[in-house]
Motif scaffolding. Structure first.
Motif, PDB file in Angstrom:
ATOM      1  N   GLU A   1       5.449 -35.586  24.593  1.00  0.00           N
ATOM      2  CA  GLU A   1       5.941 -34.755  25.697  1.00  0.00           C
ATOM      3  C   GLU A   1       5.574 -35.366  27.044  1.00  0.00           C
ATOM      4  N   SER A   2       4.326 -35.896  27.128  1.00  0.00           N
ATOM      5  CA  SER A   2       3.909 -36.511  28.386  1.00  0.00           C
ATOM      6  C   SER A   2       4.755 -37.742  28.700  1.00  0.00           C
ATOM      7  N   CYS A   3       5.001 -38.580  27.674  1.00  0.00           N
ATOM      8  CA  CYS A   3       5.829 -39.774  27.892  1.00  0.00           C
ATOM      9  C   CYS A   3       7.241 -39.383  28.301  1.00  0.00           C
ATOM     10  N   LEU A   4       7.790 -38.399  27.591  1.00  0.00           N
ATOM     11  CA  LEU A   4       9.137 -37.942  27.946  1.00  0.00           C
ATOM     12  C   LEU A   4       9.176 -37.372  29.349  1.00  0.00           C
ATOM     13  N   TYR A   5       8.094 -36.666  29.701  1.00  0.00           N
ATOM     14  CA  TYR A   5       8.049 -36.095  31.043  1.00  0.00           C
ATOM     15  C   TYR A   5       8.019 -37.198  32.099  1.00  0.00           C
ATOM     16  N   HIS A   6       7.155 -38.202  31.886  1.00  0.00           N
ATOM     17  CA  HIS A   6       7.088 -39.304  32.852  1.00  0.00           C
ATOM     18  C   HIS A   6       8.401 -40.093  32.888  1.00  0.00           C
ATOM     19  N   LEU A   7       8.993 -40.311  31.689  1.00  0.00           N
ATOM     20  CA  LEU A   7      10.273 -41.011  31.647  1.00  0.00           C
ATOM     21  C   LEU A   7      11.346 -40.227  32.382  1.00  0.00           C
ATOM     22  N   GLY A   8      11.360 -38.923  32.154  1.00  0.00           N
ATOM     23  CA  GLY A   8      12.330 -38.097  32.870  1.00  0.00           C
ATOM     24  C   GLY A   8      12.098 -38.128  34.365  1.00  0.00           C
ATOM     25  N   SER A   9      10.811 -38.057  34.757  1.00  0.00           N
ATOM     26  CA  SER A   9      10.506 -38.095  36.187  1.00  0.00           C
ATOM     27  C   SER A   9      10.950 -39.419  36.803  1.00  0.00           C
ATOM     28  N   ALA A  10      10.672 -40.551  36.088  1.00  0.00           N
ATOM     29  CA  ALA A  10      11.092 -41.859  36.613  1.00  0.00           C
ATOM     30  C   ALA A  10      12.612 -41.957  36.692  1.00  0.00           C
ATOM     31  N   THR A  11      13.288 -41.427  35.658  1.00  0.00           N
ATOM     32  CA  THR A  11      14.755 -41.465  35.675  1.00  0.00           C
ATOM     33  C   THR A  11      15.312 -40.660  36.837  1.00  0.00           C
ATOM     34  N   VAL A  12      14.736 -39.472  37.017  1.00  0.00           N
ATOM     35  CA  VAL A  12      15.191 -38.633  38.131  1.00  0.00           C
ATOM     36  C   VAL A  12      14.935 -39.325  39.461  1.00  0.00           C
ATOM     37  N   SER A  13      13.739 -39.945  39.604  1.00  0.00           N
ATOM     38  CA  SER A  13      13.426 -40.655  40.848  1.00  0.00           C
ATOM     39  C   SER A  13      14.388 -41.816  41.070  1.00  0.00           C
ATOM     40  N   TYR A  14      14.719 -42.533  39.961  1.00  0.00           N
ATOM     41  CA  TYR A  14      15.635 -43.675  40.074  1.00  0.00           C
ATOM     42  C   TYR A  14      17.003 -43.210  40.552  1.00  0.00           C
ATOM     43  N   PHE A  15      17.506 -42.167  39.896  1.00  0.00           N
ATOM     44  CA  PHE A  15      18.827 -41.675  40.290  1.00  0.00           C
ATOM     45  C   PHE A  15      18.810 -41.073  41.694  1.00  0.00           C
ATOM     46  N   MET A  16      17.700 -40.462  42.068  1.00  0.00           N
ATOM     47  CA  MET A  16      17.597 -39.944  43.425  1.00  0.00           C
ATOM     48  C   MET A  16      17.621 -41.083  44.439  1.00  0.00           C
ATOM     49  N   ALA A  17      16.910 -42.199  44.127  1.00  0.00           N
ATOM     50  CA  ALA A  17      16.920 -43.352  45.034  1.00  0.00           C
ATOM     51  C   ALA A  17      18.323 -43.941  45.145  1.00  0.00           C
ATOM     52  N   ILE A  18      18.991 -44.041  43.969  1.00  0.00           N
ATOM     53  CA  ILE A  18      20.366 -44.550  43.999  1.00  0.00           C
ATOM     54  C   ILE A  18      21.255 -43.616  44.810  1.00  0.00           C
ATOM     55  N   GLY A  19      21.084 -42.313  44.604  1.00  0.00           N
ATOM     56  CA  GLY A  19      21.884 -41.360  45.369  1.00  0.00           C
ATOM     57  C   GLY A  19      21.645 -41.467  46.859  1.00  0.00           C
ATOM     58  N   GLU A  20      20.356 -41.643  47.234  1.00  0.00           N
ATOM     59  CA  GLU A  20      20.055 -41.789  48.660  1.00  0.00           C
ATOM     60  C   GLU A  20      20.721 -43.040  49.230  1.00  0.00           C
ATOM     61  N   GLU A  21      20.689 -44.148  48.429  1.00  0.00           N
ATOM     62  CA  GLU A  21      21.335 -45.375  48.906  1.00  0.00           C
ATOM     63  C   GLU A  21      22.841 -45.193  49.025  1.00  0.00           C
ATOM     64  N   LEU A  22      23.427 -44.542  48.015  1.00  0.00           N
ATOM     65  CA  LEU A  22      24.864 -44.306  48.073  1.00  0.00           C
ATOM     66  C   LEU A  22      25.248 -43.424  49.257  1.00  0.00           C
ATOM     67  N   VAL A  23      24.411 -42.426  49.515  1.00  0.00           N
ATOM     68  CA  VAL A  23      24.696 -41.549  50.652  1.00  0.00           C
ATOM     69  C   VAL A  23      24.540 -42.298  51.965  1.00  0.00           C
ATOM     70  N   SER A  24      23.600 -43.262  52.017  1.00  0.00           N
ATOM     71  CA  SER A  24      23.364 -43.985  53.272  1.00  0.00           C
ATOM     72  C   SER A  24      24.382 -45.100  53.522  1.00  0.00           C
ATOM     73  N   ILE A  25      25.181 -45.479  52.487  1.00  0.00           N
ATOM     74  CA  ILE A  25      26.159 -46.566  52.673  1.00  0.00           C
ATOM     75  C   ILE A  25      27.171 -46.254  53.771  1.00  0.00           C
ATOM     76  N   PRO A  26      27.807 -45.077  53.809  1.00  0.00           N
ATOM     77  CA  PRO A  26      28.760 -44.805  54.902  1.00  0.00           C
ATOM     78  C   PRO A  26      28.120 -44.929  56.276  1.00  0.00           C
ATOM     79  N   TRP A  27      26.895 -44.441  56.405  1.00  0.00           N
ATOM     80  CA  TRP A  27      26.222 -44.535  57.703  1.00  0.00           C
ATOM     81  C   TRP A  27      25.971 -45.995  58.085  1.00  0.00           C
ATOM     82  N   LYS A  28      25.522 -46.783  57.098  1.00  0.00           N
ATOM     83  CA  LYS A  28      25.292 -48.197  57.388  1.00  0.00           C
ATOM     84  C   LYS A  28      26.603 -48.911  57.726  1.00  0.00           C
ATOM     85  N   VAL A  29      27.696 -48.570  57.018  1.00  0.00           N
ATOM     86  CA  VAL A  29      28.998 -49.165  57.333  1.00  0.00           C
ATOM     87  C   VAL A  29      29.412 -48.824  58.756  1.00  0.00           C
ATOM     88  N   LEU A  30      29.184 -47.570  59.150  1.00  0.00           N
ATOM     89  CA  LEU A  30      29.515 -47.167  60.514  1.00  0.00           C
ATOM     90  C   LEU A  30      28.698 -47.955  61.530  1.00  0.00           C
TER      91      LEU A  30
END
Length: 508
Positions: A381-410
Motif C-alpha cells: 500500500e505504501s509503495c502504491l501510494y508513493h507511486l500514485g503520488s509520483a504519477t500524480v505529481s508527474y502529470f501535474m507537472a506536465i499539465g502545468e507545462e502544457l498550460v504554460s505553453i500558450p503563454w510562452k508562445v505569446l
C-alpha cells in the motif's frame, strides 16, 4: 413472545431539555452527555435517580431502553467504540423461559431525523434509515469473526420481555466461552450472593459495563479489555460491591470494592451517588457476599479445569435453564471404572496439554503469518501510494507545462514582433538619412548665391586692407632704407672727422 411488535426499545431522547420540560419530546435528538438524568429511566434503574458521574463524553449517547411502552433499563452507548459504556437495571425475578434472539438496531443513533422510535431489524432499517451503521454496530460486523454479541444486561436476568435486551446497543464483542461464563457468573452472583443479601432484590441497583481495549473486530467494533459489575443495595443497612472479569479465558470474576472499581475505570467516575450510602453500609452482609463469591469463583475454576464445560451447579435454576440444559445426573460407577478413570487421568491430562500446546503454537503461527501479511500489505500500500503520488505529481507537472505553453508562445511572439518593429524603425531612420543628403546639397546650392553676394563687400574690404597694407609696407621700407643709409653716411663722416681731429691734436 407473541407478536413481532412486542418490542419498543431504545428510544433516544434529548435528555437535558426533556427532563426539564423544555423542547419537543417528539423531536429525535442525541442526548447531552452532561445531562443529569436519563428521563423516566432515571426513576427506575439508577440509585437515587442519578446516573454515574464522570463517564459521559461527547461520543456517548444516552438511551432509555423501552419495551411495550415501559422503560426497562438504561444504556450509555459509545458511538466511537460502538459498544455500550454501561447498562443499568434493577434486579428482577427470573424470566419465564427462553427468548427469540432477534438482534435489533437503534435507528436514531445513525439518523437523528428518523421518525422511528423503536428498534427494528437491520434488514428493515437498510431502506428506512440513512447512514445505517455509521455510529453503531450491526449484525454484519460480527459475521465471520471469532466474537459473538455479548449482552451487558443478559436476557436471563430480565423478568419480563427479555427481548428488550436483544439490542446491539446492549452488546459487546465476546468469545463464546467468555460469554457463557459471563452469563453464568451474573446468574450465580445474583442468585447466591446479591439478591439474598438485599431482601427480595427490589431495591438492588445493578450497573454492568465494558472498558474498551485497542483491539477491534473488523477495525470497527471495539473488543472490551474487561467487563465489570457494580451493585448497590438501597435498604437500611445496605451495601455496595464491585466485580471485574477480564477477557482472558483463564481469569475468574474478581470481587472489588466500588471505590477500587472506580479507579479501574476511565476518568475515575462515581458510580453511585454518595457511594450508595457508604456510612450506613452493613459490613456483615458484605462478608457473607464475599463468602458466596468465593464459592462462585471455586465453581468457575472447577468448570474451567474440566475437558467438556458443563453448567455451574449454582446456575441450575430458572435463569440458567435458558442458557443450556442441565447435565443429566451421573450414574453410579463401579470400582473398576473409578480405577480406570484414575489410571487414564494422567494420559488425558497429557493429551489435553499437547492439544493446548498445539493449538497455542498454531494460534501464534497464524497470528505471526497474519502479521507478516499485514506488513506486506502495508508495504505494498505504501509503495502504491508513493507511486500514485509520483504519477500524480508527474502529470501535474506536465499539465502545468502544457498550460504554460500558450503563454510562452505569446511571449516569444511579442518579442519577435518587437524585434521586427525595431528593424523597421532602423530602416526608416536610414532611409530618412539617405534621403536627407540631396536635400542638404540642394539647400546649400540654393543658398550659395546669397552667401556669395553677401561675401563681396567683405572680400573688397579685405582686398583694400591688403592693398593699403602693401603700400604702407613699401613706404615703411623706403623710409627705413633711407634712414639707414643716412645713418651709415653719418657714421662714416663722424669717424672721418674724429681722426682728423685726433691727428691735429698731435701736431699741437
Amino acid at each position: 413472545m407473541g407478536t413481532a411488535r412486542l418490542l419498543a426499545l431504545g428510544s433516544l431522547v434529548a435528555l437535558a431539555d426533556w427532563a426539564s420540560g423544555k423542547g419537543d419530546p417528539g423531536a429525535p435528538a442525541l442526548a447531552n452527555p452532561e445531562a443529569p438524568l436519563f428521563p423516566l429511566c432515571g426513576l427506575l434503574v439508577f440509585y437515587a435517580e442519578t446516573p454515574p458521574a464522570g463517564l459521559a463524553a461527547d461520543s456517548h449517547v444516552k438511551i432509555c431502553q423501552r419495551s411495550e411502552g415501559a422503560e426497562r433499563f438504561a444504556t450509555l452507548y459509545s458511538t466511537r467504540d460502538r459498544i455500550p459504556v454501561y447498562s443499568a437495571f434493577r434486579a428482577a425475578r427470573p424470566g419465564a423461559g427462553g427468548a427469540e434472539q432477534r438482534w435489533l438496531v437503534e435507528p436514531q443513533i445513525d439518523d437523528p431525523n428518523s421518525n422511528l422510535e423503536e428498534v427494528i431489524d437491520e434488514a428493515d432499517a437498510i431502506t428506512s434509515v440513512n447512514n445505517l451503521g455509521s455510529k453503531q454496530a450491526l449484525n454484519t460486523d460480527y459475521l465471520d469473526s471469532d466474537y459473538q454479541r455479548g449482552q451487558l444486561y443478559p436476557f436471563p436476568l430480565s423478568s419480563d420481555f427479555p427481548m428488550a435486551t436483544f439490542t446491539l446497543t446492549n452488546a459487546a464483542p465476546m468469545t463464546p466461552s467468555f460469554r457463557e461464563r459471563w452469563y453464568m457468573n451474573l446468574n450465580s452472583l445474583m442468585d447466591q450472593a446479591l439478591v439474598p443479601q438485599c431482601g427480595n432484590g427490589e431495591n438492588l441497583y445493578i450497573i454492568t459495563g465494558a472498558v474498551p481495549s485497542d483491539h477491534k473486530v473488523k477495525d470497527k467494533v471495539t473488543v472490551p479489555k474487561f467487563v465489570w459489575l457494580a451493585a448497590c443495595c438501597a435498604v437500611p443497612g445496605g451495601w455496595a460491591m464491585g466485580f471485574v472479569k477480564h477477557i482472558q479465558d483463564g481469569d475468574v470474576i474478581e470481587d472489588v470494592m466500588v471505590k477500587d472499581l472506580e479507579k479501574l475505570l476511565p476518568s475515575n467516575p462515581q458510580l453511585f451517588q454518595n457511594n450508595c450510602g457508604e456510612t450506613e453500609q452493613d459490613t456483615e452482609k458484605m462478608k457473607k457476599i464475599l463468602e458466596m463469591v468465593n464459592q462462585v469463583q471455586d465453581e468457575e475454576r472447577t468448570v474451567q479445569s474440566k475437558v467438556i464445560p458443563v453448567p455451574l451447579s449454582s446456575t441450575k435454576n430458572k435463569r440458567s435453564a435458558v442458557l443450556s440444559p442441565e447435565a443429566p445426573e451421573e450414574s453410579s460407577s463401579s470400582l473398576l471404572g473409578k480405577l480406570m478413570g484414575i489410571i487414564a487421568t494422567p494420559f488425558i491430562k497429557l493429551f489435553q496439554l499437547i492439544c493446548y500446546v498445539m493449538v497455542g503454537v498454531l494460534k501464534y503461527t497464524v497470528c505471526f503469518l497474519w502479521y507478516l501479511t499485514k506488513q506486506a500489505i502495508n508495504g505494498i500500500e505504501s509503495c502504491l501510494y508513493h507511486l500514485g503520488s509520483a504519477t500524480v505529481s508527474y502529470f501535474m507537472a506536465i499539465g502545468e507545462e502544457l498550460v504554460s505553453i500558450p503563454w510562452k508562445v505569446l511571449k516569444v511572439t511579442a518579442k519577435i514582433i518587437r524585434a521586427i518593429l525595431r528593424i523597421l524603425c532602423c530602416l526608416l531612420k536610414a532611409v530618412c538619412r539617405v534621403l536627407g543628403i540631396p536635400v542638404r546639397v540642394i539647400v546649400d546650392v540654393a543658398t550659395f548665391p546669397v552667401y556669395t553676394v553677401g561675401a563681396i563687400p567683405i572680400v573688397c574690404k579685405d582686398i583694400a586692407v591688403g592693398l593699403g597694407g602693401t603700400v604702407s609696407l613699401l613706404i615703411d621700407t623706403a623710409f627705413g632704407t633711407m634712414v639707414g643709409l643716412c645713418q651709415v653716411i653719418f657714421g662714416i663722416c663722424k669717424r672721418i672727422g674724429y681722426r682728423i681731429a685726433f691727428d691735429n691734436s698731435g701736431e699741437l
